[in-house]
Design an enzyme around this catalytic site. Structure first.
Site, PDB file in Angstrom:
ATOM      1  N   LEU A 101       0.582  -1.352  -0.046  1.00 13.77           N
ATOM      2  CA  LEU A 101      -0.222   0.016   0.126  1.00 13.77           C
ATOM      3  C   LEU A 101       0.780   1.304  -0.004  1.00 13.77           C
ATOM      4  O   LEU A 101       0.496   2.175   0.615  1.00 13.77           O
ATOM      5  CB  LEU A 101      -0.940   0.145   1.082  1.00 13.77           C
ATOM      6  CG  LEU A 101      -2.083  -1.050   1.236  1.00 13.77           C
ATOM      7  CD1 LEU A 101      -2.992  -0.997   2.484  1.00 13.77           C
ATOM      8  CD2 LEU A 101      -2.928  -1.020  -0.274  1.00 13.77           C
ATOM      9  N   ASN A 115      -9.585   3.842  -3.995  1.00 15.62           N
ATOM     10  CA  ASN A 115      -9.593   2.567  -3.074  1.00 15.62           C
ATOM     11  C   ASN A 115      -9.005   2.897  -1.800  1.00 15.62           C
ATOM     12  O   ASN A 115      -8.011   3.649  -1.794  1.00 15.62           O
ATOM     13  CB  ASN A 115      -8.494   1.598  -3.996  1.00 15.62           C
ATOM     14  CG  ASN A 115      -8.267   0.337  -2.986  1.00 15.62           C
ATOM     15  OD1 ASN A 115      -7.512   0.350  -2.344  1.00 15.62           O
ATOM     16  ND2 ASN A 115      -9.058  -0.698  -3.695  1.00 15.62           N
ATOM     17  N   CYS A 128      -6.300  -6.610   1.688  1.00 11.20           N
ATOM     18  CA  CYS A 128      -5.166  -6.468   1.466  1.00 11.20           C
ATOM     19  C   CYS A 128      -4.176  -7.578   2.046  1.00 11.20           C
ATOM     20  O   CYS A 128      -3.847  -7.676   3.343  1.00 11.20           O
ATOM     21  CB  CYS A 128      -4.319  -5.247   1.693  1.00 11.20           C
ATOM     22  SG  CYS A 128      -2.670  -5.182   0.771  1.00 11.20           S
ATOM     23  N   LYS A 157     -14.405  -4.276  -1.094  1.00 12.30           N
ATOM     24  CA  LYS A 157     -13.699  -5.387  -1.963  1.00 12.30           C
ATOM     25  C   LYS A 157     -13.183  -6.616  -0.987  1.00 12.30           C
ATOM     26  O   LYS A 157     -12.708  -6.571  -0.026  1.00 12.30           O
ATOM     27  CB  LYS A 157     -12.319  -4.511  -2.379  1.00 12.30           C
ATOM     28  CG  LYS A 157     -11.527  -5.245  -3.222  1.00 12.30           C
ATOM     29  CD  LYS A 157     -10.492  -4.544  -3.930  1.00 12.30           C
ATOM     30  CE  LYS A 157      -9.590  -5.250  -4.748  1.00 12.30           C
ATOM     31  NZ  LYS A 157      -8.552  -4.666  -5.626  1.00 12.30           N
ATOM     32  N   ILE A 185     -12.226 -10.077  -7.039  1.00 11.75           N
ATOM     33  CA  ILE A 185     -11.522 -10.556  -6.046  1.00 11.75           C
ATOM     34  C   ILE A 185     -10.061  -9.653  -5.836  1.00 11.75           C
ATOM     35  O   ILE A 185      -9.585  -9.099  -6.708  1.00 11.75           O
ATOM     36  CB  ILE A 185     -11.056 -12.027  -5.977  1.00 11.75           C
ATOM     37  CG1 ILE A 185     -10.382 -12.482  -7.297  1.00 11.75           C
ATOM     38  CG2 ILE A 185     -12.408 -13.038  -5.836  1.00 11.75           C
ATOM     39  CD1 ILE A 185      -9.587 -13.914  -7.101  1.00 11.75           C
TER      40      ILE A 185
HETATM   41  C1  FMN Z   1       0.986  -4.594  -8.032  1.00  9.88           C
HETATM   42  C2  FMN Z   1      -0.411  -4.574  -7.512  1.00  9.88           C
HETATM   43  C3  FMN Z   1      -0.903  -3.733  -6.503  1.00  9.88           C
HETATM   44  C4  FMN Z   1      -2.153  -3.759  -5.955  1.00  9.88           C
HETATM   45  N1  FMN Z   1      -2.585  -2.829  -4.958  1.00  9.88           N
HETATM   46  C5  FMN Z   1      -3.855  -3.021  -4.679  1.00  9.88           C
HETATM   47  C6  FMN Z   1      -4.263  -2.110  -3.588  1.00  9.88           C
HETATM   48  O1  FMN Z   1      -3.753  -0.783  -3.343  1.00  9.88           O
HETATM   49  N2  FMN Z   1      -5.581  -1.988  -3.249  1.00  9.88           N
HETATM   50  C7  FMN Z   1      -6.316  -2.896  -3.468  1.00  9.88           C
HETATM   51  O2  FMN Z   1      -7.624  -3.011  -3.355  1.00  9.88           O
HETATM   52  N3  FMN Z   1      -6.090  -4.007  -4.506  1.00  9.88           N
HETATM   53  C8  FMN Z   1      -4.866  -3.859  -4.932  1.00  9.88           C
HETATM   54  N4  FMN Z   1      -4.180  -4.808  -5.800  1.00  9.88           N
HETATM   55  C9  FMN Z   1      -5.343  -6.054  -6.097  1.00  9.88           C
HETATM   56  C10 FMN Z   1      -5.731  -5.573  -7.673  1.00  9.88           C
HETATM   57  O3  FMN Z   1      -6.583  -4.511  -7.620  1.00  9.88           O
HETATM   58  C11 FMN Z   1      -6.794  -6.759  -8.211  1.00  9.88           C
HETATM   59  O4  FMN Z   1      -8.077  -7.103  -7.170  1.00  9.88           O
HETATM   60  C12 FMN Z   1      -6.225  -8.086  -8.129  1.00  9.88           C
HETATM   61  O5  FMN Z   1      -4.683  -8.027  -8.702  1.00  9.88           O
HETATM   62  C13 FMN Z   1      -6.737  -9.146  -9.310  1.00  9.88           C
HETATM   63  O6  FMN Z   1      -6.911  -8.574 -10.339  1.00  9.88           O
HETATM   64  P1  FMN Z   1      -5.732  -9.009 -11.657  1.00  9.88           P
HETATM   65  O7  FMN Z   1      -5.657 -10.562 -11.504  1.00  9.88           O
HETATM   66  O8  FMN Z   1      -6.600  -8.547 -12.795  1.00  9.88           O
HETATM   67  O9  FMN Z   1      -4.668  -8.228 -11.307  1.00  9.88           O
HETATM   68  C14 FMN Z   1      -3.157  -4.888  -6.462  1.00  9.88           C
HETATM   69  C15 FMN Z   1      -2.582  -5.862  -7.308  1.00  9.88           C
HETATM   70  C16 FMN Z   1      -1.208  -5.569  -7.787  1.00  9.88           C
HETATM   71  C17 FMN Z   1      -0.958  -6.738  -8.998  1.00  9.88           C
END
Ligand code: FMN
Length: 307
Positions: A72, A98, A129, A164, A190
């Site tokens: 974060l 977020n 998270c 979320k 998710i």
């Molecule tokens: C590098 C990275 C940083 C992320 N940071 C956050 C975040 O700050 N807050 C959050 O709710 N989810 C965060 N996520 C989760 C994504 O928003 C998402 O829920 C998750 O990666 C699944 O989607 P995807 O497979 O398309 O990446 C992060 C994911 C990645 C890969």
């Protein structure tokens, strides 16, 4: 053709947004993506105070995905409200911020600070998270505390509140029901799946944080299943995500019950992935004679029994 959707009070001209943390605060992608083509922009997790995040390495590639433990990192809500939002607001695209916190009071204060900030169309509350020691998953793995966070945020803002959900629980439906009961306007799912990788030559975990969150195509079947199950149980709009790389991937989520979708890890592979998804969904609708995207939401549920 109508591609507009309403995600719990957030009016989107098409169902495609970005997954938090994978698109910065949007402006970083301006050279690749016409941001005004997006249904919404979901920005990086924002906390009360600025955060530096976890020690490196913070990312590792895996078969069909990646592990991250960013922790974060963000400039804090004050800078987001004062400096970043004015630049994003001019785009005329709804911005979903977020938010995260270490305590209930943190969540409430961040929500209160963002209430009424021009351009902020809604809050996505990260109770899931897996990469931070305090807050994060501890709120998102127990229905009672998840409901408490939801109530704290709802009581601090007039903005639509999207909760979320984490896949790192036994029963996502129970979590969804608890936050729905507590007043959530929408659900997003998710977040990443808790994982880790070990460097066998150095005989130690790869990530500085030891464990991290798995994302990318590897998690898509898990995410589609979660959306499918929750859609049947809870009458809230769902923002679906997890491994969406193409329009066909996004359509899986919509057909399972998602009103809108977010592209996350896909942005790292193809910075234009969001636009490809927008255009591909339109093409699909044209090819198959659908005039309203909302007709597609949950359509694959038809064969699943009583729904
Ligand atoms: C590098 C990275 C940083 C992320 N940071 C956050 C975040 O700050 N807050 C959050 O709710 N989810 C965060 N996520 C989760 C994504 O928003 C998402 O829920 C998750 O990666 C699944 O989607 P995807 O497979 O398309 O990446 C992060 C994911 C990645 C890969």
């Amino acid at each position: 053709m109508n591609t507009a959707v309403n995600l719990g009070g957030i009016a989107m001209k098409n169902p495609v947004t970005t997954a938090s943390g994978t698109f910065g605060f949007g402006l970083e992608y301006q050279d690749y993506v016409d941001l005004q083509r997006l249904g919404a922009i979901t920005v990086k997790g924002t906390t009360l105070k600025p955060r530096l995040g976890n020690p490196p390495p913070r990312i590792v590639e895996t078969p069909s995905g990646m592990l991250n433990a960013i922790g974060l990192q963000n400039p804090g809500v004050e800078q987001v409200a004062e400096e970043i939002m004015p630049r994003l607001a001019g785009l005329g695209v709804p911005v979903i911020v977020n938010i995260a916190g270490d305590t209930l009071e943190d969540y409430a204060r961040v929500a209160r600070r963002l209430d009424g900030v021009p351009g902020v169309a809604g809050l996505e509350v990260n109770i899931s998270c897996p990469n931070v020691k305090k807050g994060g998953i501890q709120f998102g793995s127990d229905p009672r505390t998840a409901a408490e966070v939801t109530r704290a945020v709802k009581g601090s803002t007039g903005l639509p509140v999207i909760i979320k959900l984490s896949p790192n629980v036994t029963d996502m439906v129970a979590m969804a029901e608890a936050v729905a009961e507590a007043g959530a306007d929408a659900l997003s799912m998710i977040n990443t799946l808790l994982g880790m990788a070990i460097d066998v030559d150095r005989r130690r975990p790869v990530l500085g944080n030891v464990t991290g969150g798995l994302s990318g195509p590897a998690v898509r079947p898990v995410a589609v299943r979660a959306v499918w199950q929750v859609y049947r149980a809870v009458a809230l709009p769902i923002l679906g995500m997890g491994g969406i790389m193409t329009a066909r991937d996004a359509l899986e989520f919509i057909l399972a019950g998602a009103t809108a979708v977010a592209v996350g890890t896909g942005n790292f592979v193809n910075p234009r992935a969001t636009l490809d998804v927008v255009e591909g969904i339109e093409q699909y609708m044209q090819n198959h004679g659908f005039t309203d995207i909302n007709e597609l939401v949950g359509l694959a549920q038809r064969d699943g029994g009583s729904c």
